[in-house]
Design a protein around this motif. Structure first.
Motif, PDB file in Angstrom:
ATOM      1  N   GLU A   1       1.433  -6.597 -55.981  1.00 35.45           N
ATOM      2  CA  GLU A   1       1.070  -5.619 -54.955  1.00 35.45           C
ATOM      3  C   GLU A   1      -0.229  -5.998 -54.222  1.00 35.45           C
ATOM      4  OE1 GLU A   1       1.288  -5.086 -58.183  1.00 35.45           O
ATOM      5  OE2 GLU A   1      -0.460  -3.996 -58.944  1.00 35.45           O
ATOM      6  N   THR A   2      -0.756  -7.184 -54.490  1.00 34.74           N
ATOM      7  CA  THR A   2      -1.982  -7.637 -53.831  1.00 34.74           C
ATOM      8  C   THR A   2      -1.711  -8.002 -52.373  1.00 34.74           C
ATOM      9  OG1 THR A   2      -2.651  -8.585 -55.941  1.00 34.74           O
ATOM     10  CG2 THR A   2      -3.872  -9.311 -53.996  1.00 34.74           C
ATOM     11  N   THR A   3      -2.518  -7.467 -51.474  1.00 34.46           N
ATOM     12  CA  THR A   3      -2.353  -7.856 -50.070  1.00 34.46           C
ATOM     13  C   THR A   3      -3.018  -9.210 -49.842  1.00 34.46           C
ATOM     14  OG1 THR A   3      -4.402  -6.772 -49.397  1.00 34.46           O
ATOM     15  CG2 THR A   3      -2.381  -5.448 -49.269  1.00 34.46           C
ATOM     16  N   LEU A   4      -2.612  -9.838 -48.731  1.00 39.57           N
ATOM     17  CA  LEU A   4      -3.246 -11.104 -48.352  1.00 39.57           C
ATOM     18  C   LEU A   4      -4.752 -10.906 -48.210  1.00 39.57           C
ATOM     19  CD1 LEU A   4      -3.260 -14.024 -47.286  1.00 39.57           C
ATOM     20  CD2 LEU A   4      -2.641 -13.115 -45.037  1.00 39.57           C
ATOM     21  N   LEU A   5      -5.142  -9.768 -47.627  1.00 38.00           N
ATOM     22  CA  LEU A   5      -6.576  -9.498 -47.434  1.00 38.00           C
ATOM     23  C   LEU A   5      -7.319  -9.462 -48.763  1.00 38.00           C
ATOM     24  CD1 LEU A   5      -8.909  -8.748 -45.522  1.00 38.00           C
ATOM     25  CD2 LEU A   5      -8.310  -6.346 -45.884  1.00 38.00           C
TER      26      LEU A   5
ATOM     27  N   LEU B   1      -0.391 -17.085 -35.784  1.00 37.68           N
ATOM     28  CA  LEU B   1      -0.202 -15.756 -35.208  1.00 37.68           C
ATOM     29  C   LEU B   1      -1.198 -14.773 -35.799  1.00 37.68           C
ATOM     30  CD1 LEU B   1       3.706 -15.434 -35.284  1.00 37.68           C
ATOM     31  CD2 LEU B   1       2.265 -15.896 -33.295  1.00 37.68           C
ATOM     32  N   ALA B   2      -1.771 -13.917 -34.936  1.00 38.31           N
ATOM     33  CA  ALA B   2      -2.702 -12.887 -35.406  1.00 38.31           C
ATOM     34  C   ALA B   2      -1.930 -11.812 -36.172  1.00 38.31           C
ATOM     35  CB  ALA B   2      -3.424 -12.259 -34.218  1.00 38.31           C
ATOM     36  N   VAL B   3      -2.341 -11.559 -37.399  1.00 43.04           N
ATOM     37  CA  VAL B   3      -1.703 -10.486 -38.176  1.00 43.04           C
ATOM     38  C   VAL B   3      -2.796  -9.708 -38.903  1.00 43.04           C
ATOM     39  CG1 VAL B   3       0.331 -11.935 -38.572  1.00 43.04           C
ATOM     40  CG2 VAL B   3      -1.357 -11.690 -40.374  1.00 43.04           C
ATOM     41  N   ASN B   4      -2.444  -8.478 -39.267  1.00 44.61           N
ATOM     42  CA  ASN B   4      -3.337  -7.687 -40.103  1.00 44.61           C
ATOM     43  C   ASN B   4      -3.115  -8.103 -41.552  1.00 44.61           C
ATOM     44  OD1 ASN B   4      -4.583  -6.041 -38.109  1.00 44.61           O
ATOM     45  ND2 ASN B   4      -2.711  -4.831 -37.953  1.00 44.61           N
ATOM     46  N   ALA B   5      -4.140  -8.705 -42.155  1.00 42.38           N
ATOM     47  CA  ALA B   5      -3.980  -9.211 -43.524  1.00 42.38           C
ATOM     48  C   ALA B   5      -3.817  -8.075 -44.532  1.00 42.38           C
ATOM     49  CB  ALA B   5      -5.177 -10.088 -43.900  1.00 42.38           C
ATOM     50  N   CYS B   6      -4.127  -6.840 -44.112  1.00 44.04           N
ATOM     51  CA  CYS B   6      -3.936  -5.691 -45.013  1.00 44.04           C
ATOM     52  C   CYS B   6      -2.480  -5.281 -45.068  1.00 44.04           C
ATOM     53  CB  CYS B   6      -4.805  -4.515 -44.583  1.00 44.04           C
ATOM     54  SG  CYS B   6      -4.189  -3.603 -43.144  1.00 44.04           S
ATOM     55  N   LEU B   7      -1.657  -5.770 -44.118  1.00 44.48           N
ATOM     56  CA  LEU B   7      -0.250  -5.367 -44.066  1.00 44.48           C
ATOM     57  C   LEU B   7       0.682  -6.529 -44.396  1.00 44.48           C
ATOM     58  CD1 LEU B   7       0.106  -2.859 -41.108  1.00 44.48           C
ATOM     59  CD2 LEU B   7      -0.226  -2.432 -43.547  1.00 44.48           C
TER      60      LEU B   7
ATOM     61  N   ALA C   1       0.238 -10.901 -50.413  1.00 45.85           N
ATOM     62  CA  ALA C   1      -0.165 -12.291 -50.643  1.00 45.85           C
ATOM     63  C   ALA C   1       1.070 -13.157 -50.866  1.00 45.85           C
ATOM     64  CB  ALA C   1      -1.107 -12.363 -51.839  1.00 45.85           C
ATOM     65  N   GLY C   2       2.037 -12.627 -51.622  1.00 48.44           N
ATOM     66  CA  GLY C   2       3.249 -13.381 -51.919  1.00 48.44           C
ATOM     67  C   GLY C   2       4.055 -13.722 -50.681  1.00 48.44           C
ATOM     68  N   GLN C   3       3.965 -12.878 -49.649  1.00 44.99           N
ATOM     69  CA  GLN C   3       4.679 -13.168 -48.403  1.00 44.99           C
ATOM     70  C   GLN C   3       4.036 -14.327 -47.646  1.00 44.99           C
ATOM     71  OE1 GLN C   3       4.608  -8.962 -46.822  1.00 44.99           O
ATOM     72  NE2 GLN C   3       6.724  -9.492 -46.348  1.00 44.99           N
ATOM     73  N   ALA C   4       2.757 -14.588 -47.945  1.00 45.60           N
ATOM     74  CA  ALA C   4       2.042 -15.659 -47.241  1.00 45.60           C
ATOM     75  C   ALA C   4       2.126 -16.987 -47.984  1.00 45.60           C
ATOM     76  CB  ALA C   4       0.585 -15.263 -47.042  1.00 45.60           C
ATOM     77  N   GLU C   5       2.834 -17.016 -49.101  1.00 41.20           N
ATOM     78  CA  GLU C   5       2.961 -18.228 -49.923  1.00 41.20           C
ATOM     79  C   GLU C   5       3.247 -19.470 -49.056  1.00 41.20           C
ATOM     80  OE1 GLU C   5       2.847 -19.086 -53.243  1.00 41.20           O
ATOM     81  OE2 GLU C   5       3.538 -21.095 -52.749  1.00 41.20           O
ATOM     82  N   GLY C   6       2.410 -20.489 -49.218  1.00 38.98           N
ATOM     83  CA  GLY C   6       2.631 -21.760 -48.526  1.00 38.98           C
ATOM     84  C   GLY C   6       2.222 -21.778 -47.070  1.00 38.98           C
ATOM     85  N   LYS C   7       1.785 -20.630 -46.548  1.00 43.67           N
ATOM     86  CA  LYS C   7       1.480 -20.582 -45.109  1.00 43.67           C
ATOM     87  C   LYS C   7       0.039 -21.002 -44.830  1.00 43.67           C
ATOM     88  CE  LYS C   7       4.946 -17.091 -44.168  1.00 43.67           C
ATOM     89  NZ  LYS C   7       5.860 -17.266 -43.059  1.00 43.67           N
ATOM     90  N   GLU C   8      -0.185 -21.369 -43.559  1.00 38.14           N
ATOM     91  CA  GLU C   8      -1.526 -21.751 -43.138  1.00 38.14           C
ATOM     92  C   GLU C   8      -2.274 -20.534 -42.639  1.00 38.14           C
ATOM     93  OE1 GLU C   8      -2.111 -25.118 -40.714  1.00 38.14           O
ATOM     94  OE2 GLU C   8      -0.486 -26.266 -41.650  1.00 38.14           O
ATOM     95  N   ILE C   9      -3.397 -20.261 -43.283  1.00 34.15           N
ATOM     96  CA  ILE C   9      -4.199 -19.096 -42.936  1.00 34.15           C
ATOM     97  C   ILE C   9      -5.492 -19.589 -42.295  1.00 34.15           C
ATOM     98  CG2 ILE C   9      -5.187 -16.944 -43.824  1.00 34.15           C
ATOM     99  CD1 ILE C   9      -2.254 -17.321 -44.656  1.00 34.15           C
ATOM    100  N   LEU C  10      -5.830 -19.005 -41.159  1.00 30.06           N
ATOM    101  CA  LEU C  10      -7.135 -19.310 -40.559  1.00 30.06           C
ATOM    102  C   LEU C  10      -7.961 -18.030 -40.559  1.00 30.06           C
ATOM    103  CD1 LEU C  10      -8.796 -21.577 -39.111  1.00 30.06           C
ATOM    104  CD2 LEU C  10      -7.994 -20.593 -36.952  1.00 30.06           C
ATOM    105  N   THR C  11      -9.138 -18.091 -41.181  1.00 27.43           N
ATOM    106  CA  THR C  11     -10.038 -16.935 -41.201  1.00 27.43           C
ATOM    107  C   THR C  11     -11.275 -17.276 -40.387  1.00 27.43           C
ATOM    108  OG1 THR C  11     -11.392 -17.596 -43.096  1.00 27.43           O
ATOM    109  CG2 THR C  11      -9.291 -16.516 -43.586  1.00 27.43           C
ATOM    110  N   ILE C  12     -12.145 -16.284 -40.237  1.00 27.38           N
ATOM    111  CA  ILE C  12     -13.380 -16.499 -39.459  1.00 27.38           C
ATOM    112  C   ILE C  12     -14.203 -17.638 -40.060  1.00 27.38           C
ATOM    113  CG2 ILE C  12     -14.693 -14.742 -40.756  1.00 27.38           C
ATOM    114  CD1 ILE C  12     -14.948 -15.205 -36.968  1.00 27.38           C
ATOM    115  N   GLU C  13     -14.098 -17.825 -41.380  1.00 22.91           N
ATOM    116  CA  GLU C  13     -14.872 -18.901 -42.011  1.00 22.91           C
ATOM    117  C   GLU C  13     -14.399 -20.278 -41.548  1.00 22.91           C
ATOM    118  OE1 GLU C  13     -13.552 -16.350 -43.700  1.00 22.91           O
ATOM    119  OE2 GLU C  13     -14.984 -15.567 -45.170  1.00 22.91           O
ATOM    120  N   GLY C  14     -13.162 -20.331 -41.026  1.00 19.87           N
ATOM    121  CA  GLY C  14     -12.627 -21.606 -40.580  1.00 19.87           C
ATOM    122  C   GLY C  14     -13.094 -21.999 -39.182  1.00 19.87           C
ATOM    123  N   LEU C  15     -13.788 -21.113 -38.494  1.00 17.45           N
ATOM    124  CA  LEU C  15     -14.201 -21.411 -37.119  1.00 17.45           C
ATOM    125  C   LEU C  15     -15.554 -22.103 -37.045  1.00 17.45           C
ATOM    126  CD1 LEU C  15     -13.106 -18.423 -34.875  1.00 17.45           C
ATOM    127  CD2 LEU C  15     -11.834 -20.401 -35.642  1.00 17.45           C
ATOM    128  N   SER C  16     -16.516 -21.561 -37.773  1.00 18.05           N
ATOM    129  CA  SER C  16     -17.875 -22.077 -37.595  1.00 18.05           C
ATOM    130  C   SER C  16     -18.298 -22.944 -38.764  1.00 18.05           C
ATOM    131  CB  SER C  16     -18.858 -20.914 -37.488  1.00 18.05           C
ATOM    132  OG  SER C  16     -18.864 -20.203 -38.714  1.00 18.05           O
TER     133      SER C  16
END
Lengths: 289, 166
Positions: free
Chosen positions: B20-24, B55-61, B64-79
């Motif tokens: 039940e853990t969200t990606l966020l 694609l921009a998504v709400n990580a609260c919705l 985590a299991g749905q994001a398995e194997g996917k590429e995630i870019l967060t704000i930490e990845g920009l600067s």
């Protein structure tokens, strides 16, 4: 969220087997934009959550014998960018664009919007105005249903606990049918519809033919305004008749009175929405001919 | 528990989380990427916006299991510590943010918009940001920041707004 067991079936058949095994204590999860909000607020665990978001069989937009097939797992963003949708049912793009914000549209699916079955759903009116059908799969096999019969009550469809919505079909004869969608909310972005509406019609020999008017957020489920449709059917095209049909549509709805808008205001919106979508569908028909 | 592997800002990361853990939650609490914020937790505010496969998504919705194997870019990845991303620089230059809580979400949504590589109008920007709420600034400076970043990154000009006919 309350703890649950999580299953990610590799195929639609595996999803159906899991549904049969665990129903009724089971939830189908796709985009999650409605489902996860709900699961965060329920007091009891849903039991098993089946994630169908990776099933390729629920994806895809294509022309088939029956018409245009849209997989239940197609997102609103995918609808907005699809060339077949743009060519055959462009009103669906306007409807998809009004769903939530970009984050919602990137995850949320057409099938999810229909299955959630809230009266204000933005995908409903256009599909109802185009006589859409749905294909449903269960352990006993597939069945077809009209979208009208699929909508039963607020948050209730005709899906049995062990069934899965597979696809939405726009019938072949309605591809390219002039249609229009409109939504009224309290603001432009990310708003629930106070009223939404869609109309579709053909014009033959300067007469209205196969007129469809569908209204959302004005009754327990998305409805057709059949008396308004009947007024126009077979009649010579006229602006006055469109205005009269819009007034009749108001009488076919039973909008609620709540903190977002009064019943009177919603009634005004029904008339305006019906009139404008009829005018826009007629305009699209003029462009085609 | 479910083992989930994500590619976060180009690095492969794995954690074992309850289903039940969200990606966020996984990003913030298991992987220590706390840039994405928990705001409303129901997909209204956009403070948790990350890019999943672009694609921009709400990580609260998203689970985590749905994001398995996917590429995630967060704000930490920009600067980096040495250098801001042009969007961050533009936001700083126009003072787009006040308290800053909405900033990571605003900036990630802006990144997705600019990455689409399409001509953008002021209306497109408002439409793109309609899922990101700011309770400080009133959006004017944020939109200015997006415009500056768009022009800086793409080398294009935003179309002039035609004055209304008298």
């Amino acid at each position: 969220m309350k703890p649950f067991d999580f299953i990610q079936p590799a195929t639609i058949d595996a999803a159906i087997l899991a549904l049969a095994e665990y129903s009724p204590n089971v939830r189908i999860l796709n985009g999650g934009t409605d489902c996860l909000v709900e699961l965060k607020h329920v007091a009891q665990s849903p039991g098993v959550v089946i994630d169908v978001s990776r099933l390729q069989g629920l994806k895809g937009i294509e022309i088939v014998d029956a018409g245009l097939r849209i997989g239940a797992g197609v997102t609103h963003t995918e609808i907005m960018a699809d060339p077949l949708i743009k060519e055959h049912v462009p009103a669906m793009i306007d409807a998809a664009h009004t769903v939530g914000a970009v984050q919602t549209r990137n995850l949320g699916t057409l099938g999810g919007n229909l299955v959630t079955c809230v009266p204000s759903m933005d995908s409903g009116p256009t599909l109802l105005a185009l006589d859409a059908d749905v294909t449903i799969l269960g352990a006993k096999g597939t069945r077809q249903s009209s979208l009208t019969d699929f909508f039963v009550a607020p948050r209730k469809t005709s899906l049995e606990p062990d069934e899965l919505l597979l696809e939405i079909i726009i019938p072949k004869e309605n591809l390219g049918k002039p249609a229009s969608f409109i939504k009224f909310g309290l603001r432009k972005g990310q708003a629930l519809a106070l009223v939404n509406a869609a109309s579709a019609l053909w014009v033959e020999g300067n007469k209205f033919k196969d007129v469809r008017i569908a209204l959302g957020a004005v009754a327990p489920v998305v409805i057709r305004a059949s008396k308004a449709e009947a007024l126009l059917e077979g009649q010579s095209v006229s602006e006055g008749l469109i205005q009269e049909a819009a007034k009749i549509a108001v009488g076919e709805a039973k909008p609620i009175d709540d903190f977002r808008a009064s019943k009177e205001y919603r009634n005004d919106l029904i008339e305006v929405g019906t009139r404008r979508t009829l005018q826009a569908a007629l305009g699209a028909s003029n462009i085609q001919s | 528990m479910t083992d989930v592997t994500l590619i976060v800002n180009g690095e492969t990361k794995t954690a074992s989380v309850p289903p039940e853990t969200t990606l966020l939650k996984m990003l913030r609490e298991d992987l220590n990427y706390t840039g994405s914020k928990l705001g409303c937790d129901v997909g209204d505010c956009g403070a948790c916006t990350v890019l999943v496969d672009g694609l921009a998504v709400n990580a609260c919705l998203m689970l985590a299991g749905q994001a398995e194997g996917k590429e995630i870019l967060t704000i930490e990845g920009l600067s980096t510590l040495e250098k801001y991303h042009p969007i961050q620089k533009a936001f700083e230059d126009v003072a787009a943010l006040q308290c800053g809580f909405c900033g990571p979400g605003m900036i990630m949504t802006t990144k997705a918009l600019i990455d689409q590589d399409e001509d953008v109008t002021r209306q497109n920007i408002k439409d793109a940001l309609s899922g990101n709420l700011c309770r400080c600034t009133g959006y004017t400076k944020i939109i200015e920041g997006v415009i500056d970043a768009y022009q800086e990154i793409t080398g294009k000009k935003l179309p002039e707004i035609k004055p209304r006919a008298a």
